[in-house]
Structure formats: structure tokens, C-alpha cells
Write an enzyme that holds these catalytic residues in place. Structure first.
Site, PDB file in Angstrom:
ATOM      1  N   CYS A 106       3.345  10.316  -2.633  1.00 46.63           N
ATOM      2  CA  CYS A 106       2.335   9.563  -3.385  1.00 46.63           C
ATOM      3  C   CYS A 106       2.842   8.139  -3.606  1.00 46.63           C
ATOM      4  O   CYS A 106       3.989   7.945  -4.028  1.00 46.63           O
ATOM      5  CB  CYS A 106       2.078  10.237  -4.726  1.00 46.63           C
ATOM      6  N   SER A 164       2.141  24.283 -10.339  1.00 51.98           N
ATOM      7  CA  SER A 164       1.666  22.900 -10.420  1.00 51.98           C
ATOM      8  C   SER A 164       1.965  22.354 -11.806  1.00 51.98           C
ATOM      9  O   SER A 164       1.348  22.757 -12.794  1.00 51.98           O
ATOM     10  CB  SER A 164       0.158  22.840 -10.136  1.00 51.98           C
ATOM     11  N   SER A 165       2.909  21.429 -11.874  1.00 47.40           N
ATOM     12  CA  SER A 165       3.353  20.871 -13.158  1.00 47.40           C
ATOM     13  C   SER A 165       2.189  20.294 -13.957  1.00 47.40           C
ATOM     14  O   SER A 165       2.034  20.559 -15.148  1.00 47.40           O
ATOM     15  CB  SER A 165       4.403  19.780 -12.898  1.00 47.40           C
ATOM     16  N   GLU A 213       9.669  16.363  -7.220  1.00 48.52           N
ATOM     17  CA  GLU A 213       9.605  14.918  -7.474  1.00 48.52           C
ATOM     18  C   GLU A 213      10.898  14.407  -8.098  1.00 48.52           C
ATOM     19  O   GLU A 213      11.400  13.338  -7.741  1.00 48.52           O
ATOM     20  CB  GLU A 213       8.417  14.578  -8.375  1.00 48.52           C
ATOM     21  N   HIS A 237      12.150  20.177 -10.196  1.00 52.41           N
ATOM     22  CA  HIS A 237      10.853  19.782  -9.656  1.00 52.41           C
ATOM     23  C   HIS A 237      11.097  18.896  -8.428  1.00 52.41           C
ATOM     24  O   HIS A 237      11.973  18.035  -8.457  1.00 52.41           O
ATOM     25  CB  HIS A 237      10.036  19.025 -10.708  1.00 52.41           C
ATOM     26  N   THR A 279       6.092  11.365 -12.582  1.00 50.88           N
ATOM     27  CA  THR A 279       4.705  10.883 -12.673  1.00 50.88           C
ATOM     28  C   THR A 279       3.730  11.921 -13.214  1.00 50.88           C
ATOM     29  O   THR A 279       2.683  11.562 -13.738  1.00 50.88           O
ATOM     30  CB  THR A 279       4.181  10.406 -11.296  1.00 50.88           C
TER      31      THR A 279
END
Length: 319
Positions: free
Chosen positions: A106, A233-234, A136, A134, A175
Site C-alpha cells: 500500500c 484482519s487487524s 506490516e 503483523h 497504518t
């Protein structure tokens, strides 16, 4: 009326808007679809492109092969990196192997990566507010040498962090955490280190903030909130938590309509419905259809914001 026909109890169904796919997720999915079109199957994808089982299954059917590590992909097939971002070592390995690779990170996550590098180059000590493990967080921490970024998950971590030079520090955030999610930790960091460098306001993920704000208002007028999204899904998990915190009597995270327990509806007349940023709209429609089949349903939309942001696809797919 036929004596056998059940009386359909009225239910008001309030849809949060915005909900579901954000621009980053939409772009990532398109990258996989276009890669299969351009290069044929199989196209390898490192990690789930987004955290949604239905999306992953659909892409598998098109010819995507999901892998955990790059070593599982052959040199002569294209590989896509997931929307969550990857450590620098991953594209470096792909280059060394002369692979065709597409980065579906992203653009808002990429901005965090750029900020991390800037802070590091300026000699600042960096903390990242996020969840351990996670993808990310792994990707962001992997932009810099090991030990250059300290992960903070809660207030206890924020209180315990002791940088070598308190006057030369910076913080970044995952994010999929909103301003609300990180507010207490940010406040404590600012109190302890008044000069701490912070992310620019425009770097905070608009989609996370918009979806959580919409759920807060949904909670004000709903007794039950349903969030369509996967358990891993966080941002979907957070939507459920935000709904409960904002005053909903009950809230549940469901993969799709089959996850509904109809006893949740006992004594309920107003239901709020939203979806995480990686959940497709057809799953939301499936929930609307399932509720409408059981109840005399009126559907209304609660508009929190209008989203018009789109992100460009990699040049390799548009050339």
C-alpha cells in the site's frame, strides 16, 4: 394471509459508509489479477495479498499461488509482494535471482517506510507503535538494520522505552491502527520526549480512520453491529472493538453470512453493518440478503465520508 406464513419481524439495517475495500487493497488485488492476465498462471504471491479468505480463494482460482517465503517460488515466474509491505531483504533477494516481481505494498505503508529511512539517516532512535508479528510491522522494521526500530505495543512498553539520546527520537505507527488506537501511547511518548518527531497528519491511513469513525456513529444508533471481515484482519477486528467501545450492545466479526448466529437478533430492532478494508462488497450484500430473507428489513446508509482516492498500478502492468 396463509396460516403457515410466519409474521416477519421488522428490522432496521444501517450500513456504514465507507466500508470494505480501501484504495490500497483494491490496488493490491488488481496487481495480482493483472499479473495473471499478463504473465499467465502461476503467479506467486508472498503472504496473503490481503487478509481475507474469500479474496485469497478467488485469486487462487485465477492462478495465484500463495507462499510464505520467496524461496518457495521458482526464479522464472513472477512474484507479488502483499499489500502489507515486506522487509528490504525480500526485493533484494528477488533482484539477485533476476525474478520479475511486483510490489503491491500500500502506498501509505510505503510512506511509513520512507519516513523510517529518513529518521534513521538523521540519526534518530525510532519506535514503531504496532502489533508484534503483523506482516506490516515486520515489513516496516525490516526497512532498517536489526535493532534500529523498537516495537511498542502498549502503554507499558511506551513507559519502559529508554533511548540513548532522549532529544533525538521519532515514532511511527502501523497504518491499520487509527489515531484513537494510538492516542494514549502517543500522549505518553510526547510527555516523556517533548521533541519527538511524529508522522505527518496526511500519512495516517484515511481508510482506517474513516471506517472507525463510521462505526462509532453506527454504534450510537444500533443495538447490534456486524463486521464483515476475516479474523486475521487487524482493521476488521478493531472495527468490532470500536463498535463495542462506542456503545453498541453487541458486536460480532463474521467471514460472511454463514457466520451469523440468529440468536444475536433476539430482541433487536436496529442492526449496524460494516466491513473491514479487505472485505469485498459482495459479502456485505450476502449479509443484507440473509437478513432480508428472515426479517421485514428496511436498509439505510450512514455516510461518514466520501472516498475518492485511487492508487496507480505498477508501470510493468500498465505499459
Amino acid at each position: 394471509m396463509n396460516a403457515q406464513t410466519p409474521i416477519r419481524r421488522p428490522i432496521s439495517l444501517v450500513l456504514a459508509s465507507p466500508r470494505g475495500f480501501c484504495a490500497g487493497v483494491d490496488r493490491a488485488i488488481q496487481i495480482v489479477e493483472r499479473a495473471v492476465e499478463k504473465f499467465g498462471a502461476p503467479v506467486y504471491v508472498r503472504h496473503e495479498i490481503v487478509h481475507n479468505r474469500h479474496v485469497v480463494d478467488r485469486l487462487k482460482a485465477l492462478g495465484a499461488v500463495f507462499i510464505e517465503e520467496l524461496e518457495e517460488a521458482p526464479d522464472d515466474r513472477p512474484v507479488v509482494f502483499s499489500a502489507h509491505g515486506v522487509p528490504k531483504s525480500v526485493p533484494a533477494e528477488a533482484k539477485a535471482r533476476q525474478m520479475i516481481y511486483l510490489d503491491a505494498t500500500c502506498p501509505l505503508v510505503s510512506k511509513v517506510h520512507v519516513e523510517a529511512q529518513k529518521h534513521y539517516d538523521a540519526g534518530r532512535e525510532i519506535v514503531l507503535i504496532g502489533h508484534a508479528g503483523h506482516p506490516e510491522v515486520i515489513g516496516t522494521m525490516g526497512q532498517l538494520p536489526e535493532g534500529a526500530v523498537t516495537l511498542i505495543e502498549d502503554l507499558k512498553d511506551a513507559a519502559a522505552w529508554e533511548p540513548k539520546d532522549a532529544a533525538n527520537v521519532a515514532f511511527l505507527t502501523q497504518t491499520t491502527l487509527s489515531v484513537d488506537d494510538t492516542a494514549d501511547m502517543v500522549a505518553l511518548l510526547r510527555e516523556r520526549f517533548p521533541g519527538i518527531a511524529a508522522p505527518h497528519k496526511e500519512d495516517i491511513c484515511y481508510a482506517t480512520t474513516n471506517r472507525q469513525d463510521a462505526v462509532k456513529h453506527l454504534a450510537e444508533q444500533s443495538e447490534l453491529i456486524l463486521v464483515v471481515g476475516s479474523k486475521n484482519s487487524s482493521n476488521s477486528v478493531r472495527l468490532k472493538e470500536v463498535g463495542l467501545k462506542a456503545g453498541a450492545r453487541d458486536a460480532h466479526l463474521i467471514d460472511d453470512a454463514s457466520g451469523i448466529d440468529w440468536t444475536w437478533f433476539d430482541g433487536i430492532s436496529r442492526v449496524g453493518l460494516t466491513a473491514g478494508a479487505s472485505a469485498p462488497e459482495d459479502l456485505v450484500q450476502g449479509v443484507i440478503d440473509a437478513i432480508s430473507a428472515r426479517f421485514d428489513t428496511t436498509v439505510e446508509e450512514l455516510v461518514e465520508a466520501r472516498e475518492t482516492i485511487t492508487f496507480k498500478l505498477p508501470r510493468l502492468l500498465t505499459a
